[in-house]
Design an enzyme around this catalytic site. Structure first.
Site, PDB file in Angstrom:
ATOM      1  N   ASP A 203       0.911  -1.452  -0.570  1.00  0.00           N
ATOM      2  CA  ASP A 203       0.207  -0.556   0.598  1.00  0.00           C
ATOM      3  C   ASP A 203       1.141   1.859  -0.126  1.00  0.00           C
ATOM      4  OD1 ASP A 203      -2.491   1.999   0.626  1.00  0.00           O
ATOM      5  OD2 ASP A 203      -3.178   0.172   0.831  1.00  0.00           O
ATOM      6  N   ASP A 230       4.052   2.690  -4.870  1.00  0.00           N
ATOM      7  CA  ASP A 230       2.997   3.562  -5.006  1.00  0.00           C
ATOM      8  C   ASP A 230       2.402   2.630  -6.776  1.00  0.00           C
ATOM      9  OD1 ASP A 230       1.171   4.679  -7.631  1.00  0.00           O
ATOM     10  OD2 ASP A 230       2.335   6.001  -7.211  1.00  0.00           O
ATOM     11  N   PHE A 231       1.448   1.605  -6.839  1.00  0.00           N
ATOM     12  CA  PHE A 231       1.032   0.617  -7.849  1.00  0.00           C
ATOM     13  C   PHE A 231       0.825   1.541  -8.862  1.00  0.00           C
ATOM     14  CE2 PHE A 231      -3.258  -0.468  -5.722  1.00  0.00           C
ATOM     15  CZ  PHE A 231      -3.756   1.170  -6.590  1.00  0.00           C
ATOM     16  N   HIS A 249     -12.280  -0.670  -8.919  1.00  0.00           N
ATOM     17  CA  HIS A 249     -13.481   0.473  -8.739  1.00  0.00           C
ATOM     18  C   HIS A 249     -13.134   1.482  -8.481  1.00  0.00           C
ATOM     19  CE1 HIS A 249     -15.570   0.180  -4.662  1.00  0.00           C
ATOM     20  NE2 HIS A 249     -14.065   0.221  -4.615  1.00  0.00           N
TER      21      HIS A 249
END
Ligand SMILES: C[S@@+](CC[C@H](N)C(=O)[O-])C[C@H]1O[C@@H](n2cnc3c(N)ncnc32)[C@H](O)[C@@H]1O
Length: 340
Positions: A203, A230-231, A249
């Site tokens: 995360d 940070d994806f 989402h």
């Protein structure tokens, strides 16, 4: 339409929907005031309960009796209030099963922002974002919002965790990383249920102290560790199983596809990806919870939307996943599993 058939129509459903916010707010206030935690210690009469939770005389009786009518409390012949079994299990802050963190999140963040639904619909623009269009920078810039948000996520993960811990063949795998893990509510439950599993959660860096505290509280610091990143920019950490829950989402389609491709890249051959979400039914007409969750994304995020299992399976197939299957995991949430 004839007068005859009009006579069989009632406005009940419409009226009920129009006033649904009153029941929600009564529940939220009861949580804020600690009504359920007070009654978890034992039954109280009107005066005892009113004083203990700090409610003035004028509203007390109507408030507590409303909670009885809403099937959150029971009142016996002697006028003593107690929690219903469900309220006692899920709304007492001192129990492991407490889900009030998510209600608190709905109350403090969701409810005020939903005031702007019409504006969001007219403009197509998020109504919540303060800092340069990034919802999560907005959430994490304030410690108290960070706390409410992560507690809310943990409460939501707590509801889905028992099903994911049992409906997936964990005995075939050794490691798991939960992507967008928040406090690690889900990996903690998986690790508690399966003693051979190690791994952790990925995360944004501000979440680290909350993850580490939560994992330590469950005595799992040796088995679960935090991966900060940070994806949107970084590759995902590798593990035999990756989980992406209630994350896709938040993002537009291009970002959803990018995250699925990154998950595929990070998995070993025969590794598995589990995606869970409050999904919309494939026919898009039954799942009010999924459709309203998608409107929540309209209000809160810049491009996020919810989707159906069929949508997700198509995207996962395009990212290279095989053996796709979809399964309901709670009343509202479904998971799709695919392998590399
Ligand atoms: C809606 S929450 C879902 C939390 C959890 N998976 C659950 O189901 O309760 C989305 C999570 O994605 C994380 N997240 C958002 N943007 C991120 C990014 N760029 N890199 C890593 N994590 C991110 C947030 O911090 C948050 O914990």
């Amino acid at each position: 339409m004839t007068a005859m058939s009009n006579a069989t129509l009632t406005a009940d459903h419409i009226v009920q929907l129009g006033k649904a916010f009153r029941a929600s707010k009564a529940l939220f206030s009861a949580g804020e005031l600690g009504v359920f935690s007070a009654l978890a210690k034992g039954p109280r009469d009107l005066e005892e309960l009113r004083i203990e939770v700090g409610v003035s005389e004028r509203g007390a009786r109507d408030f507590f009796d409303s909670l009885v009518a809403l099937r959150l409390l029971e009142r016996d012949g002697a006028g003593r209030y107690r929690n219903t079994p469900e309220a006692d299990l899920y709304l007492d802050r001192d129990k492991q099963t407490y889900i009030g963190g998510e209600l608190d999140h709905f109350n403090k963040r969701g409810y005020p922002h939903w005031h702007s639904l019409t504006a969001a619909l007219k403009t197509g623009k998020p109504q919540s974002v303060a800092s340069a269009g990034n919802y999560f920078l907005d959430v994490y810039s304030d410690q108290s919002v960070l706390e409410t948000y992560t507690e809310g996520m943990t409460a939501g993960a707590r509801l889905v965790a028992p099903a994911i811990a049992t409906k997936f063949p964990w005995h075939q795998h050794r490691t798991v990383v939960d992507i967008g893990t928040s406090q690690g509510g889900l990996p903690v439950e998986i690790a508690r249920a399966h003693a051979h599993i190690t791994g952790g959660g990925f995360d944004l860096p501000p979440v680290r102290p909350r993850f580490e505290r939560y994992v330590e509280r469950h005595g799992l610091s040796e088995r679960l560790r935090f991966h900060a990143g940070d994806f949107l920019r970084d590759p995902l950490p590798g593990a035999e199983v990756l989980i992406i829950g209630r994350v896709l989402h938040n993002w537009d389609l291009a970002t959803k596809l990018m995250l699925l491709r990154k998950a595929h890249d990070a998995l070993p051959s025969a590794g598995a990806l589990i995606v869970y979400e409050r999904m919309i039914d494939d026919g898009r007409q039954i799942s009010a919870a999924g459709l309203l969750a998608s409107l929540n994304m309209l209000i809160m995020t810049d491009g996020g939307f919810d989707y159906t299992p069929a949508d997700l399976m198509g995207w996962m197939r395009d990212a290279g996943f095989r053996n796709l299957r979809s399964e309901r995991v709670t009343n509202e949430l479904s998971m799709v599993v695919g392998t590399k």
